[in-house]
Design an enzyme around this catalytic site. Sequence first.
Site, short mmCIF file in Angstrom:
data_model
loop_
_atom_site.label_atom_id
_atom_site.label_comp_id
_atom_site.label_asym_id
_atom_site.label_seq_id
_atom_site.Cartn_x
_atom_site.Cartn_y
_atom_site.Cartn_z
CG HIS A 193 18.50 -2.83 -6.95
ND1 HIS A 193 19.69 -2.84 -6.27
CD2 HIS A 193 17.62 -2.13 -6.17
CE1 HIS A 193 19.54 -2.18 -5.13
NE2 HIS A 193 18.30 -1.73 -5.05
N GLY A 235 0.83 -1.21 0.00
CA GLY A 235 0.00 0.00 0.00
C GLY A 235 0.86 1.25 0.00
CD GLU A 291 13.74 -0.32 -7.04
OE1 GLU A 291 13.94 -1.54 -7.21
OE2 GLU A 291 13.81 0.24 -5.92
#
Length: 646
Positions: free
Chosen positions: A317, A263, A314
Amino acid sequence: MPGESPERQSAVREKSWIEGRRHVLWRNERSSPGLAELEMDGVRVVKYVPDDAYILAVGPEFTPARRAALRMETIPARLKLSRALRRDQVQERQTLIAEFHPDVEPEVIRSIAAIEGFRVREHPDLLPNHLLIEGPVEGLDSLAQWDEVAYIFPASAELEENMRVVACPGAMTAQGTVGQYVAIVGDGWDGPGLGKAELGYFFQQLTEKLPAHLTRSEIERALNEWAKYASLNFTPAASPVSLRTLNFLFAAGNHGDGYPFDGRGRVLAHTFYPAPPNPEPIAGDVHLDNDEEWVIGPDVSTRSVDLFSVVLHELGHALGLGHSDVPGSVMYPYYRRHTSLTPVDAEAIQTLYAPAGSTETPGAPTPAPLALAITQPAVLPATTTASSLSLTGTVTGGSNDVWVSWQSDRTGAGIAAGGRSWTIPSLPLAIGLNNIILTATDSTGAQATRSFSVTRLAETEKLEIRILSPAASGSFATSSSLITLSGVASPAASVTQVRWQSSRGAAGIAQGTSAWTAGPIALQPGVNIITVTALGASGGSASASLVVVYSNVTDTTPPQLRITYPASTNVLTTASSIRLQGTASDNVGLAEVVWTSSSGASGVATGLASWSTAAIPLLRGTNILVVTARDLAGNSTWRSITVTRR
Ligand SMILES: [Zn+2]
Ligand SMILES: [Zn+2]
């Protein structure tokens, strides 16, 4: 390592909050026992460490010897301290992040920090196993010695100033996120060495919170930012399951990969590392939490999140990078907004790929493999009487800084002084077999090992023990049921204990060592052989015995004696010598059988109950030979024969 303070090179000391619990690094190596068997034995998997290792939590039943046998390594405090920590001004207080193993209870984490003199700072955006602490630089080594501590790295100014930040829990593998201590995973999409990678990208599901064309262009801008620094070429792919494809997916809650989103807030995105080690097609995929308030550019509210900043992080990664320890870099786990890569990120991506525009062919050049050599001693001893070994050697190949550690199944572990040229001044040896493993580790985590065995022999020290009382040797008769022996043992500095034992069963420890007294010792009727043994510090021993004959009635009965050969008491012979044989017995115990000759010769027969003499010389004419048997109380019996030599 150059510039290290001496105490950081000392042997590993480690503290554990829960008695006997240890976190160990275990390399799978397809060995037996496997991970499933270890888990049945009570071992818990705490974290996956790419490519094929795990952090395991083990209980006290895993003794150091058992851990060594299972190749479980405790993580030296030295390895838990980030290279990005500033250690030059030791008086200074710093704000740091301590990463704890994920199974460590929060109250334990806080207690350990407090014990080591660190103040815990609260911050709403910290990851669950991170603690923001402030304290003296000189307390770092002591903090890192706690088994519960996985890693320590600097806190960013934003955390220090209590600003809200985005937190990334770490790049994903098929077995969960990796720890802060994992800098890179695998070799990148180009395989080993510094090469070029051709990668596809695909937009599987975009967010309705932003116009689709803006979402696409922000993601493409982030791809291009990485391609500025590394030989990476991104082209649109045909399908989300194409190989070597970064698939972008906005999703909420459970979205099918076993790692549901949480969430709004907290986890914003997660990304899977390249293949290998991750499997296709999920490798390289970037998942973004669709419940976040995605925006483009600066914050519009306290909860808004800049898409470019998150995708830029991100993508690091997706290309194979772990987290950076350098605050402010894109790959640092906590951030607010990034507009471009920093030099730290550029340097990191160039450890996996060739620099942008380089003409290197894929896969080349591979750095020389890490190799560990022992140069002194030239030949390792198989056995020694020394209590320690001194080793020096070299490390070649591998990347950048290297360090060498040692582990013994008998005497613990430690770290060598130096780097590529290393020294272990004193590796302690225990008496018996010592199995020793030396490990060289480089800055990429690559390792080379040398193992060998040395047997330490107990020094053969000349221990001596003598009985002085009640008799120095031979036998002693007594009518008392108790006896006390005394004597001396040497060398005085080496004798640690004197023990006594009776052939009739009793045993004990003497008073004193170099001058000792054993007893009173209870005697059984008849022969009691009392043996005293001196034990030396290095494992040697020496013994002496006294025959004690105990008779509870005063023995006045002389022994029985027979000469069985020759059969006659008058013998004629032409021989120049004769051997006599016979038997003897006594009601308590025989002491000796002796012979004398009229020629003046004499001797002791061998044997008692069945005895024989040496060859007794004969003079021409008449020789009178007398044999005497004596018992332990001093009673005696004699027999004689006359031998005439012609
Ligand atoms: Zn991250
Ligand atoms: Zn996901």
